[in-house]
Write an enzyme that holds these catalytic residues in place. Structure first.
Site, PDB file in Angstrom:
ATOM      1  N   ARG A   6     -56.963  -2.665  48.280  1.00 47.79           N
ATOM      2  CA  ARG A   6     -57.153  -2.518  47.645  1.00 47.79           C
ATOM      3  C   ARG A   6     -57.067  -2.995  45.816  1.00 47.79           C
ATOM      4  NH1 ARG A   6     -55.504   4.153  48.196  1.00 47.79           N
ATOM      5  NH2 ARG A   6     -56.925   4.541  50.245  1.00 47.79           N
TER       6      ARG A   6
ATOM      7  N   SER B 270     -46.632   2.475  48.943  1.00 48.77           N
ATOM      8  CA  SER B 270     -45.761   3.367  49.315  1.00 48.77           C
ATOM      9  C   SER B 270     -45.052   2.693  49.632  1.00 48.77           C
ATOM     10  CB  SER B 270     -46.590   4.401  50.063  1.00 48.77           C
ATOM     11  OG  SER B 270     -45.991   5.302  49.868  1.00 48.77           O
TER      12      SER B 270
ATOM     13  N   GLU C 268     -53.462   5.191  45.244  1.00 47.75           N
ATOM     14  CA  GLU C 268     -52.175   4.620  45.542  1.00 47.75           C
ATOM     15  C   GLU C 268     -52.621   2.742  46.104  1.00 47.75           C
ATOM     16  OE1 GLU C 268     -50.213   5.391  49.919  1.00 47.75           O
ATOM     17  OE2 GLU C 268     -51.649   6.466  49.154  1.00 47.75           O
TER      18      GLU C 268
ATOM     19  N   ARG D  43     -60.915   3.594  52.234  1.00 49.91           N
ATOM     20  CA  ARG D  43     -60.673   3.698  53.344  1.00 49.91           C
ATOM     21  C   ARG D  43     -61.307   4.043  54.194  1.00 49.91           C
ATOM     22  NH1 ARG D  43     -56.869   8.763  53.144  1.00 49.91           N
ATOM     23  NH2 ARG D  43     -58.123   8.562  51.227  1.00 49.91           N
TER      24      ARG D  43
ATOM     25  N   ARG E 243     -56.197   2.223  61.455  1.00 49.74           N
ATOM     26  CA  ARG E 243     -56.885   3.516  61.884  1.00 49.74           C
ATOM     27  C   ARG E 243     -57.394   4.726  61.998  1.00 49.74           C
ATOM     28  NH1 ARG E 243     -52.313   3.669  55.798  1.00 49.74           N
ATOM     29  NH2 ARG E 243     -50.803   2.992  57.147  1.00 49.74           N
TER      30      ARG E 243
END
Length: 428
Positions: free
Chosen positions: A391, A352, A349, A277, A262
């Site tokens: 994560r 999801s 988070e 991130r 990403r």
């Protein structure tokens, strides 16, 4: 992608759903574009019908030896032939204008999605508390990792720039263990089929799951018509593109452990320290393909499968129902799982789970044939993280840290670590 016929039938409901998303009404604009498309189709059809009729008239005129009339009619046919490419182009342009506008509009939220403009409108659905005493505070994962010499951001920056990391030794093995543990859980206990998909996909696949065109700046292009996947949702969901499944085949459940890429174009200045991130990270993805009447039930099931990972790791977490202003572009409804990270003294988070209805299926032309002659309809698609491996590594390091800087390995992961029970702290 939206059904223009449904919009025409109930434009008020469509605009209400857009308003819940914080968008202005669009039904009138879309109907006008559809009217233009229909007008272009009608004009092309009328011209073709006129040409067909003229051909018959030419034959009759020649049979009657009326050469003047035949010549006049042939001139009109020639004129219509000259106009045909323009009419076809107008038809294509009108259809493209409608399709592009529809493709840029997010999915309509389900009725039970809470209203809200951003994350402050999210509502807690449930939570799970670890059996261990929860750390109220502690060192962050990058402090722990750098102190051991097993997490190296400086070396990664020399290789690739910011938002990359090099993991070494026991931490590298711990990340590998997490991914293998998740795959074994989802395939062995939850009934998902493991897939090893390509991580380079064509633009059509990215359009199918709605990463393109709206989120082009967040993606990494890789040569002509190739993209690095931002999540295995893209190849797994597109496994059913341009196909008609039998209802008896459903549900299909796929899982994959892949690297994800990403650009994080919209995250400048956020989470610049550590692994939260990254431009490249590993994730175990869950994807389900279902019949429409089963998708809500499948959504709850998928959520429970993702939660099981954190429960077996004995990590404290909460599940949040995202509000209309915070859920993703393709989602009808989303649950976020947020794990407690004591280094930041907050929840972050880690998964999801979204139900997308027929939104992605329309973009992929993925359909199923219903039982008992009920015709062909679009499947429903769902996707979720099961879970983000990096994560999870952060959560394990921060929640299982010890005062001496070592990290205890959760019992569920010890079989994957060759019996190792802890990652040692920094050497004096």
């Amino acid at each position: 992608m939206h059904d223009i016929r449904a919009i025409r039938e109930n434009p008020e409901a469509f605009d209400r759903d857009l308003e819940r998303r914080g968008l202005a009404p669009l039904s009138a604009e879309l109907i006008a574009l559809d009217d233009a498309r229909k007008g272009a189709v009608s004009a092309a059809q009328a011209a073709q019908e006129r040409r067909n009729a003229l051909s018959k008239e030419i034959g009759a005129a020649k049979k009657a030896k009326d050469e003047a009339r035949a010549t006049e009619l042939m001139a009109e046919v020639a004129r219509l032939k000259e106009e045909a490419p323009g009419l076809e182009a107008a038809q294509g342009e009108a259809a493209k204008a409608l399709d592009e506008r529809l493709a840029a509009i997010p999915n309509r939220p389900k009725d039970d999605v809470p209203p809200g403009a951003d994350e402050h409108g999210n509502i807690e659905y449930r939570r799970f508390d670890s059996s261990r005493d929860r750390l109220a505070q502690g060192r962050q994962h990058f402090e722990l990792g750098e102190a051991t010499g097993l997490m190296d951001f400086e070396a990664a920056a020399k290789l690739s720039g910011s938002r990359f990391v090099v993991l070494k030794g026991q931490l590298a093995r711990l990340e590998r263990a997490l991914g293998q543990f998740m795959l074994d859980l989802h395939t062995g206990e939850h009934g998902y089929t493991e897939v090893v998909p390509p991580v380079l996909v064509r633009e059509e696949a990215m359009f199918g799951t709605a990463q393109l065109p709206k989120f082009r700046d967040d993606q990494f292009a890789a040569g002509e018509n190739f993209w690095l996947i931002p999540t295995a949702e893209v190849p797994l969901t597109n496994l059913v593109r341009e196909s008609i499944l039998a209802e008896d085949e459903l549900p299909l459940r796929f899982t994959a452990l892949t690297p994800c890429f990403r650009a994080e174009a919209g995250a400048a200045g956020r989470d610049t320290r550590g692994m939260l991130r990254q431009h490249q990270f590993n994730k175990v993805e869950l994807v389900s393909i279902t019949a429409p009447e089963k998708s809500a039930e499948e959504h709850e099931r998928m959520l429970a499968c993702a939660e099981a990972v954190l429960q077996k790791l004995d990590l404290t977490y909460r599940v949040m129902t995202l509000c209309t202003g915070d859920m993703g572009f393709a989602s009808q409804k989303t649950y976020d799982i947020e794990v407690w990270v004591p280094g930041q003294q907050t929840y972050r988070e880690i998964s999801s789970c979204s139900v997308c209805g027929e939104f992605q299926a329309r973009r992929m032309n993925a359909r199923y044939r219903a039982k008992e002659g009920r015709g062909v309809g679009f499947v429903h698609t769902l996707n979720g993280s099961g879970v983000a491996v990096g994560r999870a590594l952060i959560a394990v390091m921060e929640n299982y840290q010890n005062p001496d800087g070592s990290v205890t390995i959760p019992s569920a992961l010890q079989p994957y670590m060759g019996g190792l029970t802890r990652i040692e702290g920094p050497k004096n």
